[in-house]
Design an enzyme around this catalytic site. Sequence first.
Site, PDB file in Angstrom:
ATOM      1  N   ASP A 295       0.807  -1.225   0.000  1.00 29.77           N
ATOM      2  CA  ASP A 295       0.000   0.000   0.000  1.00 29.77           C
ATOM      3  C   ASP A 295       0.839   1.273   0.000  1.00 29.77           C
ATOM      4  O   ASP A 295       0.375   2.339   0.402  1.00 29.77           O
ATOM      5  CB  ASP A 295      -0.945   0.011   1.203  1.00 29.77           C
ATOM      6  CG  ASP A 295      -1.828  -1.224   1.247  1.00 29.77           C
ATOM      7  OD1 ASP A 295      -2.151  -1.688   2.348  1.00 29.77           O
ATOM      8  OD2 ASP A 295      -2.156  -1.726   0.156  1.00 29.77           O
TER       9      ASP A 295
HETATM   10  N1  LIG Z   1       3.606  -6.176  -2.953  1.00 24.20           N
HETATM   11  C1  LIG Z   1       2.314  -5.777  -2.864  1.00 24.20           C
HETATM   12  N2  LIG Z   1       1.336  -6.677  -2.994  1.00 24.20           N
HETATM   13  C2  LIG Z   1       0.048  -6.266  -2.938  1.00 24.20           C
HETATM   14  C3  LIG Z   1      -0.279  -4.920  -2.695  1.00 24.20           C
HETATM   15  C4  LIG Z   1       0.801  -3.979  -2.610  1.00 24.20           C
HETATM   16  O1  LIG Z   1       0.596  -2.767  -2.418  1.00 24.20           O
HETATM   17  N3  LIG Z   1       2.075  -4.455  -2.703  1.00 24.20           N
HETATM   18  N4  LIG Z   1      -1.594  -4.545  -2.526  1.00 24.20           N
HETATM   19  C5  LIG Z   1      -2.458  -5.645  -2.189  1.00 24.20           C
HETATM   20  C6  LIG Z   1      -3.882  -5.338  -1.991  1.00 24.20           C
HETATM   21  N5  LIG Z   1      -4.169  -5.037  -0.597  1.00 24.20           N
HETATM   22  C7  LIG Z   1      -4.633  -3.843  -0.309  1.00 24.20           C
HETATM   23  O2  LIG Z   1      -4.954  -3.054  -1.178  1.00 24.20           O
HETATM   24  C8  LIG Z   1      -3.929  -6.005   0.419  1.00 24.20           C
HETATM   25  C9  LIG Z   1      -4.049  -7.309   0.131  1.00 24.20           C
HETATM   26  C10 LIG Z   1      -3.814  -8.255   1.118  1.00 24.20           C
HETATM   27  C11 LIG Z   1      -3.456  -7.914   2.375  1.00 24.20           C
HETATM   28  C12 LIG Z   1      -3.200  -8.968   3.394  1.00 24.20           C
HETATM   29  O3  LIG Z   1      -2.849  -8.692   4.492  1.00 24.20           O
HETATM   30  N6  LIG Z   1      -3.371 -10.239   2.958  1.00 24.20           N
HETATM   31  C13 LIG Z   1      -3.121 -11.372   3.823  1.00 24.20           C
HETATM   32  C14 LIG Z   1      -4.043 -12.506   3.389  1.00 24.20           C
HETATM   33  C15 LIG Z   1      -5.467 -12.054   3.338  1.00 24.20           C
HETATM   34  C16 LIG Z   1      -6.378 -13.114   2.764  1.00 24.20           C
HETATM   35  O4  LIG Z   1      -5.938 -14.194   2.424  1.00 24.20           O
HETATM   36  O5  LIG Z   1      -7.554 -12.759   2.631  1.00 24.20           O
HETATM   37  C17 LIG Z   1      -1.741 -11.888   3.520  1.00 24.20           C
HETATM   38  O6  LIG Z   1      -1.338 -11.808   2.360  1.00 24.20           O
HETATM   39  O7  LIG Z   1      -1.163 -12.423   4.468  1.00 24.20           O
HETATM   40  C18 LIG Z   1      -3.308  -6.580   2.659  1.00 24.20           C
HETATM   41  C19 LIG Z   1      -3.562  -5.615   1.670  1.00 24.20           C
HETATM   42  C20 LIG Z   1      -2.306  -6.771  -3.162  1.00 24.20           C
HETATM   43  N7  LIG Z   1      -0.942  -7.188  -3.100  1.00 24.20           N
END
Ligand SMILES: Nc1nc2c(c(=O)[nH]1)N[C@@H](CN(C=O)c1ccc(C(=O)N[C@@H](CCC(=O)O)C(=O)O)cc1)CN2
Length: 292
Positions: free
Chosen positions: A235
């Site tokens: 983000d």
């Molecule tokens: N390297 C990046 N990857 C992603 C970004 C980014 O900015 N840089 N944005 C995300 C989207 N997003 C918010 O907009 C977001 C997505 C996922 C998570 C999160 O904490 N996910 C957990 C799992 C959640 C689940 O399985 O439902 C995790 O990955 O452990 C926070 C923010 C997309 N990717």
Amino acid sequence: MTAPSVPQTTYVLTLSCPNRPGIVAAISGRLAELNANITEAQQFDDRDSTIFFMRIVFEITGGQTGTQQLRDTLAVLGATFSMEWALHDRSVKPKVLLMVSRFDHCLVDLLYRWRIGELSIAPVAIVSNHPRDVFADLDFYGIPFHHLPVTKDTKPAQEARILELFAATGAELVILARYMQVLSNEMAASLSGHCINIHHSFLPGFKGARPYHQAFARGVKLIGATAHYVTRDLDEGPIIEQDVERISHADTPDDLIRKGRDIERRVLACAVRYHIERRTIINGNRTVVFTP
Ligand SMILES: Nc1nc2c(c(=O)[nH]1)N[C@@H](CN(C=O)c1ccc(C(=O)N[C@@H](CCC(=O)O)C(=O)O)cc1)CN2
């Protein structure tokens, strides 16, 4: 007998270089020598970074030879001014890879705008970490769907398959249309400048997975959405577009999620349009956006 029409191509040239006098004159002069007709021109001189940014839309007659001659001319200009430049034929629809997790409102909105011709893209694949039946009632109009579930152990392999798909389809843009997996540093680097995410908050507020619940708990009076280029830092990528809406003490988290959907849809669609119209240039951790 009517003369055979000479093909006319409309190009979008975007460029950035260290600022100095004479850049605009040199570029417009060379284009004039090639009988190019400039139809749009926008520029920005970033005093902070001393970098000059420009977007030029121009029409040029002549077939293939014209394009190569044009590229050769721009290459010389690029060397002269230490310029980073990109030339885009506006008639070419960019191939796009769409990624989604469970919430499909942004995906459906983008597909609708594509179907009615509002968004000039060529969707080549839809990727989800959830199976097709999660979207059972959705029509993907023949766009191939790829179910790539992600766990801590499978993430590297699944990301490699996404990059293979990106390369194999000739895609030039990945849209994270509420794709809720954090991309690895390597994946973010591989897609640098070619991956747009919609975050469901008015960044820099409420980063992370559950921004509407964070907003409710904080008691804010505005909620928003942010479309940004994806970087390794969650983000934190360069922001392309944002919007907000007023809310009240009476709004529950579900009300915020409902109101947020509309903001997310329009912010993501706007950011994708700006990107495919070559209106965005990344400027460090920020962007220059030459809006219409
Ligand atoms: N390297 C990046 N990857 C992603 C970004 C980014 O900015 N840089 N944005 C995300 C989207 N997003 C918010 O907009 C977001 C997505 C996922 C998570 C999160 O904490 N996910 C957990 C799992 C959640 C689940 O399985 O439902 C995790 O990955 O452990 C926070 C923010 C997309 N990717």
